[in-house]
Design an enzyme around this catalytic site. Structure first.
Site, PDB file in Angstrom:
ATOM      1  N   VAL A  76       0.945  -1.266  -0.096  1.00 31.84           N
ATOM      2  CA  VAL A  76      -0.089   0.045  -0.099  1.00 31.84           C
ATOM      3  C   VAL A  76       0.945   1.085  -0.005  1.00 31.84           C
ATOM      4  CG1 VAL A  76      -2.233   1.052   0.998  1.00 31.84           C
ATOM      5  CG2 VAL A  76      -1.760  -1.382   1.519  1.00 31.84           C
ATOM      6  N   HIS A 129       2.501  -4.011   3.896  1.00 29.76           N
ATOM      7  CA  HIS A 129       3.336  -2.910   4.112  1.00 29.76           C
ATOM      8  C   HIS A 129       2.937  -1.759   3.336  1.00 29.76           C
ATOM      9  CE1 HIS A 129       6.072  -2.993   0.703  1.00 29.76           C
ATOM     10  NE2 HIS A 129       5.374  -4.049   0.501  1.00 29.76           N
ATOM     11  N   CYS A 130       3.757  -0.744   4.197  1.00 29.57           N
ATOM     12  CA  CYS A 130       3.733   0.758   3.083  1.00 29.57           C
ATOM     13  C   CYS A 130       5.073   1.281   3.298  1.00 29.57           C
ATOM     14  CB  CYS A 130       2.655   1.639   3.579  1.00 29.57           C
ATOM     15  SG  CYS A 130       2.442   2.196   5.568  1.00 29.57           S
ATOM     16  N   TYR A 131       5.353   2.373   3.198  1.00 32.27           N
ATOM     17  CA  TYR A 131       6.536   2.901   3.424  1.00 32.27           C
ATOM     18  C   TYR A 131       7.208   2.759   4.929  1.00 32.27           C
ATOM     19  CZ  TYR A 131      11.287   5.046   2.140  1.00 32.27           C
ATOM     20  OH  TYR A 131      12.267   5.431   1.872  1.00 32.27           O
TER      21      TYR A 131
END
Length: 350
Positions: A76, A129-131
């Site tokens: 994401v 996960h994202c950043y």
């Protein structure tokens, strides 16, 4: 070597990921187990540009992926994982392009993200996960738990927070999660609060690109004068030629002296208990309004007799005499239209 590690090694995943990990030189990835089969992680910034593959370090810690038997990865983020990962047959990947700003529409992704995570849990283990693993990915996991366990936003957030203390959806995502709860963990397109949300999101995009993007066309509603299976018996007509221009369901209510917000849960409740103003009729954008999807603002003329009925503005909005400020605004002047509880020239079809 465990059987799971042997499976990965025999299929070439270990070698491929180890080579990538050496190239990235990024260090360990932060994983948190939310519940059985569901993990939340982050990417780690190294100081160069975000889209440089050397930065993409989440979901690439070989030993963590293997030891947790990750079979599905949901990204994401603004940028997808590199093809080195997405092309691996052993792991199913899904990318949702979302920026971490309150105005972003994450709500529309909750259905597809739910299906992907559910499949991941049924077939193996899924990593979301994202950043930073703080806002976007956390919001998606919170939405998933809400629907899966039929629990409130507060309870779901508490569960995620207990496993990953950094989890913190931005204010816009938090409001969308609360709306998701109001709609009983689905997308109810008839819900007034949701329609206000989509309209506001569309206005943000129009401000950026000057026209209504294709992915926001759902905010433009059908012409209520056309034949319908279940026509609304309460309509507004042009006072001059009596052409139907809006139905009661197209009205967007507002209260005196307030700036109506889609975040206010009262618009999902019983509107009979809400103080509503009728000095100006604010409506949803309708497909008979000329240039409504190709201009930032303009006049609203009757499609039959061309009499001016009102105006619209995606970006400036309108201030009602009651003091309410409505943005975006599509409005009919009450003196130019008449309310009718009898539908003429609309036939019910089977």
């Amino acid at each position: 070597m465990t059987s799971q590690v042997k499976h990965y090694h025999n299929n070439g995943l270990i070698n491929a990921l180890e080579r990538l990990d050496e190239d990235l030189d990024a260090g360990p990835t932060n994983f948190n187990k939310i519940e059985e089969g569901l993990f939340l992680a982050r990417k780690k910034r190294l100081g160069t540009i975000l889209c440089n593959p050397r930065n993409l370090t989440a979901a690439k810690d070989v030993h963590t992926l293997v030891s947790n038997a990750i079979s599905h990865i949901l990204t994401v983020d603004s940028c997808p994982l590199p093809k080195t990962i997405t092309d691996l047959k052993e792991i199913k990947n899904k990318f949702m392009q979302v920026t971490d700003i309150p105005q972003e529409d994450l709500l529309s992704y909750f259905s597809t993200s739910y299906d992907f995570i559910k499949e991941g849990q049924e077939k193996g283990n899924v990593l979301v996960h994202c950043y930073y693993g703080v806002s976007r990915s956390a919001s998606v996991v919170i939405a998933y738990l809400m629907k899966k366990h039929q629990i409130s936003f507060d309870e779901s957030f508490k569960r995620v927070k207990s496993c990953r203390r950094f989890a913190s959806p931005n204010k816009g995502f938090e409001a969308q999660l609360k709306l998701y709860e109001v709609m009983n963990f689905t997308i109810d397109k008839t819900n007034l609060q949701y329609r206000m949300f989509r309209l506001r999101h569309a206005a943000v995009k129009v401000r950026k690109v000057k026209i209504l993007p294709q992915d926001c066309m759902d905010v433009i509603k059908p012409d209520p004068s056309l034949t319908s299976v279940k026509p609304d018996p309460l309509v507004y007509k042009c006072r001059k030629c009596r052409r139907i221009v809006a139905s009661i369901s197209n009205i967007l209510p507002h209260s005196p002296s307030e700036k109506p917000s889609w975040k206010n849960v009262k618009w999902s409740g019983d509107l009979s208990n809400v103080d509503q103003c009728s000095q100006i009729h604010f409506i949803e954008p309708l497909n008979w309004i000329e240039n409504v999807s190709h201009a930032e603002e303009g006049k609203i003329n009757c499609p039959k007799c061309k009499s001016k009925l009102g105006s619209f503005s995606w970006i400036m909005g309108c201030k009602c005499p009651c003091g309410a400020e409505v943005t975006p605004a599509f409005y009919l002047v009450p003196s130019k239209v008449e309310f009718s509880n009898f539908v003429q020239n609309v036939q019910i079809t089977v």
